[in-house]
Design an enzyme around this catalytic site. Sequence first.
Site, mmCIF file in Angstrom:
data_model
loop_
_atom_site.group_PDB
_atom_site.id
_atom_site.type_symbol
_atom_site.label_atom_id
_atom_site.label_comp_id
_atom_site.label_asym_id
_atom_site.label_seq_id
_atom_site.Cartn_x
_atom_site.Cartn_y
_atom_site.Cartn_z
ATOM 1 N N TYR A 279 -1.725 -0.439 11.049
ATOM 2 C CA TYR A 279 -1.877 -1.105 9.749
ATOM 3 C C TYR A 279 -0.683 -0.799 8.851
ATOM 4 O O TYR A 279 -0.017 -1.712 8.349
ATOM 5 C CB TYR A 279 -3.181 -0.652 9.061
ATOM 6 C CG TYR A 279 -3.221 -0.973 7.575
ATOM 7 C CD1 TYR A 279 -3.218 -2.291 7.133
ATOM 8 C CD2 TYR A 279 -3.234 0.045 6.614
ATOM 9 C CE1 TYR A 279 -3.236 -2.598 5.772
ATOM 10 C CE2 TYR A 279 -3.260 -0.243 5.255
ATOM 11 C CZ TYR A 279 -3.255 -1.568 4.836
ATOM 12 O OH TYR A 279 -3.258 -1.866 3.499
ATOM 13 N N LYS B 241 2.311 -3.271 7.396
ATOM 14 C CA LYS B 241 2.571 -3.467 5.958
ATOM 15 C C LYS B 241 4.008 -3.064 5.619
ATOM 16 O O LYS B 241 4.670 -3.709 4.808
ATOM 17 C CB LYS B 241 1.578 -2.654 5.116
ATOM 18 C CG LYS B 241 0.153 -3.157 5.126
ATOM 19 C CD LYS B 241 -0.035 -4.543 4.534
ATOM 20 C CE LYS B 241 0.200 -4.598 3.034
ATOM 21 N NZ LYS B 241 -0.138 -5.950 2.485
ATOM 22 N N THR C 111 0.817 -1.218 0.000
ATOM 23 C CA THR C 111 0.000 0.000 0.000
ATOM 24 C C THR C 111 0.854 1.273 0.000
ATOM 25 O O THR C 111 2.002 1.251 0.470
ATOM 26 C CB THR C 111 -0.896 -0.015 1.261
ATOM 27 O OG1 THR C 111 -1.465 1.268 1.455
ATOM 28 C CG2 THR C 111 -0.102 -0.348 2.522
ATOM 29 N N ASP C 112 0.256 2.357 -0.468
ATOM 30 C CA ASP C 112 0.946 3.654 -0.403
ATOM 31 C C ASP C 112 1.047 4.173 1.035
ATOM 32 O O ASP C 112 1.812 5.086 1.326
ATOM 33 C CB ASP C 112 0.243 4.698 -1.294
ATOM 34 C CG ASP C 112 -1.214 4.968 -0.928
ATOM 35 O OD1 ASP C 112 -1.732 4.321 0.007
ATOM 36 O OD2 ASP C 112 -1.839 5.826 -1.590
ATOM 37 N N GLU C 113 0.261 3.567 1.952
ATOM 38 C CA GLU C 113 0.221 4.097 3.325
ATOM 39 C C GLU C 113 1.552 3.913 4.056
ATOM 40 O O GLU C 113 1.795 4.569 5.067
ATOM 41 C CB GLU C 113 -0.933 3.466 4.102
ATOM 42 C CG GLU C 113 -2.257 3.705 3.401
ATOM 43 C CD GLU C 113 -3.496 3.435 4.237
ATOM 44 O OE1 GLU C 113 -3.415 3.494 5.468
ATOM 45 O OE2 GLU C 113 -4.542 3.155 3.631
#
Length: 366
Positions: free
Chosen positions: A158, A162, A132-134
Amino acid sequence: MIFVTGGAGFIGSNFVLDWLAQCGEPVVTIDSLTYAGNLENLASLSGDARHLFVKGDIADTALIASLLATHQPRAVLNFAAESHVDRSIHGPEDFIQTNIVGTFRLLEAVRSYWGGLPADAKAAFRFLHVSTDEVYGSLAKDEPAFLETHRYEPNSPYSASKAASDHLVRAYHHTYGLPVLTTNCSNNYGPYHFPEKLIPLMIVNALAGKPLPVYGDGLQIRDWLYVKDHCSAIRRVLEAGTPGEVYNIGGWNEKPNLDIVHTVCALLDEMRPRPDGNPYAAQISYVKDRPGHDRRYAIDASKIERELGWKPAETFETGIRKTVAWYLAHPDWVAHVQSGAYKVWTARQYEHIPHDPATQPARATA
Ligand code: NAD
Ligand code: TYD
């Protein structure tokens, strides 16, 4: 054949359906069926000999090793994860277990299998990790969009879990030579999206006459990509990506949350007007902000376009219209998800599943 972990979730199920429709190469889907895993997403594959569903945990090394030995996949695509930021704030433990420990154990099983392959199969093998970009953290208003080289600055349990998984994947390439590919994608939307996430939540709440909860001032920015475009990007990276490389995936669609909610409301006003004639936007309700809420994400997707020739097929306008139409056309799917009936359906599907799927995988139950 390929393995897809987390293939009963939102993006994984879209990927499996598109993969079989477009190239037909057999797939083994491995999913532990958490609250987010829904076999109804794969119901159209019932009886399809190219698809095998196995209920299992990516952290179950013995199961994964046995499945790898039995089916000899040419690639493993890892979609399995705990994926909801709000849940990670209330209970981070499952995120650490699946996203970090699970990815580590999956990597170990895959490394062992890959190490025993003949030279040509070993060279052709790929482990593709869906991220993810997060992991890159939050951008200020005028900062340039995330490049693959952006510093990792995860802010939620989260995104931190990741980020850890991405680092493990990277390390398995550098240390052991495992041919890995990592993709970091922006926010997805589309069919089969669990209605705890912004867009499906707004659609189902609007239709149910419930408040549409906007966190804080609603001006947080996300970069939205139609899920089938994410799937096509993953197919392209698997096909042509360079092992050890990271590819950012996005649709150049930065929008404040409030714009998204108003767009969903306007489409519903057009396609399914409220019986009282009032606009759905009247249901918008500002609520307390998420702790540590990232202000802005934006993906610079120029590397995947330049090096692999990938571009999204949908604009936000076409993708969101398809999405709202899909939810309106699938009231049973929505009702089952909301009532929990999909879990009953899953249990029924599993009545005949042997206790040890490692020795006797469940045959095409989905
Ligand atoms: P999801 O929550 O809808 O699906 C996750 C799936 O993984 C579920 O079917 C669940 O049952 C399964 N799963 C969870 N723990 C497992 C375990 N230990 N073993 C096996 N299966 C397990 O998530 P999603 O939105 O489809 O996301 C898929 C992947 O894409 C995730 O890795 C996520 O981080 C990443 N991603 C999501 C988005 C997004 O906008 N949704 C954007 C970029 C990247
Ligand atoms: P979400 O779909 O949870 O994805 P992520 O947090 O991974 O980006 O949320 C998208 C944005 O919408 C995020 O800024 C939080 C916001 N949001 C709301 O304002 N209200 C809601 O009810 C939800 C679920 C999210």
